[in-house]
Design a protein around this motif. Structure first.
Motif, PDB file in Angstrom:
ATOM      1  N   GLN A 115       0.566  -1.208   0.122  1.00 54.96           N
ATOM      2  CA  GLN A 115       0.010  -0.367   0.094  1.00 54.96           C
ATOM      3  C   GLN A 115       0.547   1.293   0.256  1.00 54.96           C
ATOM      4  N   LEU A 116       1.531   1.288   0.551  1.00 54.53           N
ATOM      5  CA  LEU A 116       2.865   2.470   0.680  1.00 54.53           C
ATOM      6  C   LEU A 116       3.309   3.334  -0.712  1.00 54.53           C
ATOM      7  N   LEU A 117       3.199   2.211  -1.630  1.00 55.90           N
ATOM      8  CA  LEU A 117       3.708   2.377  -2.995  1.00 55.90           C
ATOM      9  C   LEU A 117       2.105   3.414  -3.784  1.00 55.90           C
ATOM     10  N   GLU A 118       1.246   2.846  -3.394  1.00 59.05           N
ATOM     11  CA  GLU A 118       0.186   3.914  -3.407  1.00 59.05           C
ATOM     12  C   GLU A 118       0.411   5.288  -2.627  1.00 59.05           C
ATOM     13  N   GLN A 119       1.025   5.355  -1.419  1.00 64.52           N
ATOM     14  CA  GLN A 119       0.814   6.916  -1.108  1.00 64.52           C
ATOM     15  C   GLN A 119       2.520   7.418  -1.966  1.00 64.52           C
ATOM     16  N   ILE A 120       2.807   6.610  -2.395  1.00 68.86           N
ATOM     17  CA  ILE A 120       3.909   7.522  -3.728  1.00 68.86           C
ATOM     18  C   ILE A 120       3.774   8.360  -3.866  1.00 68.86           C
ATOM     19  N   GLN A 121       2.628   7.447  -4.727  1.00 70.19           N
ATOM     20  CA  GLN A 121       2.402   7.911  -6.282  1.00 70.19           C
ATOM     21  C   GLN A 121       1.840   9.042  -6.134  1.00 70.19           C
ATOM     22  N   LYS A 122       0.584   9.316  -4.866  1.00 72.91           N
ATOM     23  CA  LYS A 122      -0.055  10.882  -4.709  1.00 72.91           C
ATOM     24  C   LYS A 122       0.941  11.478  -4.409  1.00 72.91           C
ATOM     25  N   ASP A 123       1.767  10.995  -3.872  1.00 73.99           N
ATOM     26  CA  ASP A 123       2.992  12.487  -3.282  1.00 73.99           C
ATOM     27  C   ASP A 123       3.152  12.876  -4.958  1.00 73.99           C
ATOM     28  N   PHE A 124       3.620  11.968  -5.440  1.00 78.12           N
ATOM     29  CA  PHE A 124       3.959  12.424  -6.641  1.00 78.12           C
ATOM     30  C   PHE A 124       3.573  13.426  -7.031  1.00 78.12           C
ATOM     31  N   ARG A 125       1.840  13.026  -7.154  1.00 75.67           N
ATOM     32  CA  ARG A 125       0.943  13.665  -8.183  1.00 75.67           C
ATOM     33  C   ARG A 125       0.561  14.822  -6.698  1.00 75.67           C
ATOM     34  N   ASP A 126       1.102  15.066  -6.051  1.00 73.95           N
ATOM     35  CA  ASP A 126       0.241  16.467  -5.395  1.00 73.95           C
ATOM     36  C   ASP A 126       1.548  17.191  -5.390  1.00 73.95           C
ATOM     37  N   SER A 127       2.536  17.031  -6.363  1.00 77.37           N
ATOM     38  CA  SER A 127       3.992  17.902  -6.607  1.00 77.37           C
ATOM     39  C   SER A 127       3.884  18.040  -7.877  1.00 77.37           C
ATOM     40  N   ALA A 128       2.299  17.846  -8.498  1.00 75.70           N
ATOM     41  CA  ALA A 128       3.259  18.312 -10.250  1.00 75.70           C
ATOM     42  C   ALA A 128       3.638  17.087 -10.624  1.00 75.70           C
ATOM     43  N   ILE A 129       3.785  15.748  -9.959  1.00 73.67           N
ATOM     44  CA  ILE A 129       5.127  15.165 -10.906  1.00 73.67           C
ATOM     45  C   ILE A 129       4.108  14.163 -11.334  1.00 73.67           C
ATOM     46  N   ASP A 130       3.901  13.696 -12.804  1.00 71.03           N
ATOM     47  CA  ASP A 130       3.068  12.421 -13.402  1.00 71.03           C
ATOM     48  C   ASP A 130       3.653  10.995 -13.102  1.00 71.03           C
ATOM     49  N   GLY A 131       2.991  10.590 -11.402  1.00 71.30           N
ATOM     50  CA  GLY A 131       3.885   9.740 -11.128  1.00 71.30           C
ATOM     51  C   GLY A 131       2.997   8.611 -11.613  1.00 71.30           C
TER      52      GLY A 131
END
Length: 323
Positions: A159-175
């Motif tokens: 599940q941590l990988l999904e949080q990383i994806q969210k953090d990227f997208r919150d940062s204007a990075i297309d994760g």
């Protein structure tokens, strides 16, 4: 979550800037004048498509003085620098720390996993064009900023990988948390390897590849050879990679070059082994003809061997393996 980015150049610097700007807990590992400037003045990001320049505070350290315990480590160094970071990662990582390499060289995650048993090391790649303009200043050449990452085995997904994806997208990075990361990493490789190899072989810039001619023809031929290799490896592409890569190329300023070109021209260590010679070795292993890569590799091998007295490029042996 605490993020640590090892490497603060054109990859790590851009990612760290955007994550810090979004309020994420991120620290950059840098060195020398670049580190000193970030610590004293902040990190500056300039873009070539407009006159936008912004400087923000970003936490930065060298490996010796970093004492935290990160949840996620993004590895953004060049392939030839990997051996110098394993001891550091083992010292500061927790058992649950996830390591995400986003290098240019295909297969880095699996190789790092062997060196970091007990940790989860994913595969990953990034689409970005940028470089250090001067200490503390990153120049981004094109607007694209996209990170693919994912596990090689489905049972490793957490599940941590999904949080990383969210953090990227919150940062204007297309994760993008990929379900087919080996294929996605090969897709990225089908751009960065041909453009780097052909650019170095012809001493060409993006503008040379953006128009019809010898450079563009070589670039497209080398892409097709990577496509054939990916199919033989069991990761066939679902897109026309020539069209996809030409579209990526069209978004770059004509004067843009690759980091491998800049490194070789400056007589610095480069990723030519992983981006060029390794393709020839893989092609021999999977019995895939790659005449364009053979031609480019032979020329580059001869030229770079002249620099071997001052720079070690790794194993440049590209002879056919015994079957």
């Amino acid at each position: 979550m605490k993020y640590l980015i090892i490497g603060a150049g054109g990859t790590g610097g851009v990612v760290g800037f955007h994550m810090a700007q979004a309020g994420k807990d991120v620290t950059l590992i840098a060195r020398d004048a670049h580190l000193e400037s970030i610590q004293q003045k902040g990190l500056t990001l300039q873009t070539m498509w407009d006159e936008n320049t912004k400087t923000i505070p970003v936490k930065a350290s060298d490996m010796q003085h970093y004492k935290d315990r990160p949840d996620v480590i993004l590895v953004c160094v060049k392939g030839y620098s990997l051996d110098g970071i394993y001891e550091f990662i083992c010292r500061i990582a927790k058992p649950q720390t996830i390591v995400i390499p986003i290098l240019n060289i295909y297969g880095t995650g699996a190789k790092m996993q062997e060196k970091l048993p007990g940790m989860l090391v994913t595969d990953g790649c990034i689409y970005v064009s940028a470089n250090i303009k001067e200490p503390g200043v990153i120049l981004q050449h094109g607007k694209i900023l996209r990170i693919f990452f994912g596990v090689r085995q489905k049972e490793e997904k957490c599940q941590l990988l999904e949080q990383i994806q969210k953090d990227f997208r919150d940062s204007a990075i297309d994760g993008i948390l990929s379900e087919q990361i080996q294929r996605d990493a090969l897709e990225k490789f089908s751009y960065v390897s041909p453009i780097g190899a052909a650019g170095l072989y012809l001493n060409a810039t993006a503008g040379d590849f953006q128009k019809e001619g010898k450079a563009r023809e070589l670039f497209c031929t080398m892409i097709r050879e990577i496509v054939a290799l990916a199919t033989a490896m069991g990761f066939p592409f679902e897109k026309d990679m020539v069209s996809v890569n030409l579209q990526i190329l069209s978004n770059l300023p004509p004067e843009a070059t690759t980091s491998m070109q800049r490194d070789v021209m400056a007589h610095r260590p480069s990723e030519v082994d992983g981006l060029v010679y390794e393709v020839v070795r893989m092609a021999h292993r999977y019995q895939v003809p790659v005449p364009a890569y053979e031609k480019v590799a032979q020329k580059l091998q001869g030229e770079i061997m002249c620099e071997k007295n001052s720079h070690t490029e790794g194993n440049v042996e590209i002879k056919r393996e015994e079957k």
